[in-house]
Design a protein around this motif. Structure first.
Motif, PDB file in Angstrom:
ATOM      1  N   PHE A  64      -3.029   9.808   1.832  1.00 16.80           N
ATOM      2  CA  PHE A  64      -4.111   8.978   1.295  1.00 16.80           C
ATOM      3  C   PHE A  64      -3.589   7.984   0.261  1.00 16.80           C
ATOM      4  N   ASP A  65      -2.608   8.371  -0.528  1.00 20.29           N
ATOM      5  CA  ASP A  65      -1.977   7.419  -1.449  1.00 20.29           C
ATOM      6  C   ASP A  65      -1.323   6.283  -0.664  1.00 20.29           C
ATOM      7  N   TYR A  66      -0.665   6.631   0.439  1.00 13.62           N
ATOM      8  CA  TYR A  66      -0.038   5.627   1.302  1.00 13.62           C
ATOM      9  C   TYR A  66      -1.093   4.664   1.862  1.00 13.62           C
ATOM     10  N   LEU A  67      -2.190   5.198   2.369  1.00  9.88           N
ATOM     11  CA  LEU A  67      -3.239   4.340   2.911  1.00  9.88           C
ATOM     12  C   LEU A  67      -3.826   3.434   1.833  1.00  9.88           C
ATOM     13  N   THR A  68      -3.997   3.964   0.629  1.00 10.26           N
ATOM     14  CA  THR A  68      -4.495   3.153  -0.481  1.00 10.26           C
ATOM     15  C   THR A  68      -3.559   1.983  -0.739  1.00 10.26           C
ATOM     16  N   ASP A  69      -2.269   2.254  -0.797  1.00 11.99           N
ATOM     17  CA  ASP A  69      -1.281   1.186  -1.008  1.00 11.99           C
ATOM     18  C   ASP A  69      -1.301   0.178   0.139  1.00 11.99           C
ATOM     19  N   GLU A  70      -1.387   0.667   1.382  1.00 14.31           N
ATOM     20  CA  GLU A  70      -1.442  -0.213   2.547  1.00 14.31           C
ATOM     21  C   GLU A  70      -2.636  -1.159   2.455  1.00 14.31           C
ATOM     22  N   CYS A  71      -3.777  -0.622   2.092  1.00 18.24           N
ATOM     23  CA  CYS A  71      -4.982  -1.452   1.985  1.00 18.24           C
ATOM     24  C   CYS A  71      -4.815  -2.511   0.898  1.00 18.24           C
ATOM     25  N   ALA A  72      -4.253  -2.104  -0.242  1.00 14.12           N
ATOM     26  CA  ALA A  72      -4.069  -3.044  -1.347  1.00 14.12           C
ATOM     27  C   ALA A  72      -3.041  -4.127  -1.001  1.00 14.12           C
ATOM     28  N   LYS A  73      -1.923  -3.741  -0.398  1.00 12.67           N
ATOM     29  CA  LYS A  73      -0.847  -4.689  -0.083  1.00 12.67           C
ATOM     30  C   LYS A  73      -1.219  -5.648   1.032  1.00 12.67           C
ATOM     31  N   ARG A  74      -1.893  -5.149   2.048  1.00 14.59           N
ATOM     32  CA  ARG A  74      -2.104  -5.923   3.265  1.00 14.59           C
ATOM     33  C   ARG A  74      -3.548  -6.410   3.446  1.00 14.59           C
ATOM     34  N   GLY A  75      -4.424  -6.057   2.500  1.00 15.32           N
ATOM     35  CA  GLY A  75      -5.829  -6.424   2.677  1.00 15.32           C
ATOM     36  C   GLY A  75      -6.449  -5.712   3.863  1.00 15.32           C
ATOM     37  N   ALA A  76      -5.946  -4.521   4.146  1.00 14.02           N
ATOM     38  CA  ALA A  76      -6.428  -3.744   5.298  1.00 14.02           C
ATOM     39  C   ALA A  76      -7.603  -2.865   4.895  1.00 14.02           C
ATOM     40  N   SER A  77      -8.262  -2.323   5.887  1.00  7.48           N
ATOM     41  CA  SER A  77      -9.376  -1.398   5.676  1.00  7.48           C
ATOM     42  C   SER A  77      -9.185  -0.168   6.542  1.00  7.48           C
ATOM     43  N   VAL A  78      -9.683   0.961   6.041  1.00  5.84           N
ATOM     44  CA  VAL A  78      -9.637   2.215   6.781  1.00  5.84           C
ATOM     45  C   VAL A  78     -11.054   2.755   6.868  1.00  5.84           C
ATOM     46  N   VAL A  79     -11.475   3.087   8.066  1.00 13.65           N
ATOM     47  CA  VAL A  79     -12.737   3.792   8.281  1.00 13.65           C
ATOM     48  C   VAL A  79     -12.347   5.231   8.574  1.00 13.65           C
ATOM     49  N   TYR A  80     -12.818   6.136   7.744  1.00  8.48           N
ATOM     50  CA  TYR A  80     -12.404   7.538   7.854  1.00  8.48           C
ATOM     51  C   TYR A  80     -13.634   8.407   8.040  1.00  8.48           C
ATOM     52  N   ALA A  81     -13.778   8.976   9.228  1.00 11.07           N
ATOM     53  CA  ALA A  81     -14.885   9.888   9.520  1.00 11.07           C
ATOM     54  C   ALA A  81     -14.396  11.304   9.230  1.00 11.07           C
TER      55      ALA A  81
END
Length: 175
Positions: A64-81
């Motif tokens: 989850f820390d990795y995904l947070t960094d990915e979203c911040a660096k790349r302007g990405a979004s994660v939808v997590y069900a």
């Protein structure tokens, strides 16, 4: 080769040993390798349906820390069900609920969503140790009250009502 640096980061985050042989790996180890393979290419939108649930607690936190960094660096979004809420309070920025009719609720920004902020403000015996869990539980209870007869006039616990209902169904199925 294009994503070697990304692969190495995912190997570290997920705790993968590059010498593993898939036919000798545990289910959890195979799951980590599948996650890594799916995330090798950078993404703008990543939809995750429970696949982090099988990770051990340390790998899940790093993931989850990795995904947070990915979203911040790349302007990405994660939808997590999910129905597993550890890390959700730290990680999530928005929430939406699956309704009884299987439609999705509007998207709510947690920082301004009044029901969530009210849960965060609770103190003493009412304090929520996992606010996201409490938010989802209270939303489910609200939906049950509005759409079914599972709640009695004395506000009997949802779990007790469901368990009693299932016991009655099982009794009826014995014959």
């Amino acid at each position: 080769d294009d994503n070697l640096e990304r692969r190495n980061e995912l190997v570290r985050v997920l705790g993968i040993n590059l010498d593993w042989r898939m036919h000798e790996c545990s289910d959890g180890q195979r799951k980590k390798v599948r996650i890594m393979l799916k995330l090798l290419r950078p993404f703008k939108l990543c939809v995750i349906d429970e696949f982090a649930a099988d990770l051990d607690i340390f790998s899940r936190k790093r993931f989850f820390d990795y995904l947070t960094d990915e979203c911040a660096k790349r302007g990405a979004s994660v939808v997590y069900a999910t129905h597993i809420f550890d890390q959700a309070d730290v990680w999530a920025t928005h929430i939406m609920f699956m309704q009884f009719d299987k439609a999705l609720s509007p998207v709510h920004e947690l920082a301004t969503y009044a029901p969530y902020q009210e849960i965060l403000a609770r103190t003493g015996a009412q304090r929520a140790y996992c606010p996201m869990y409490v938010l989802v539980l209270e939303e489910l209870e609200r939906q049950y009250r509005a759409n079914s007869d599972f709640f009695t006039e004395d506000n009997q616990c949802l779990t007790d009502v469901i368990m009693a209902s299932q016991a009655n169904e099982q009794e009826a199925n014995h014959y």
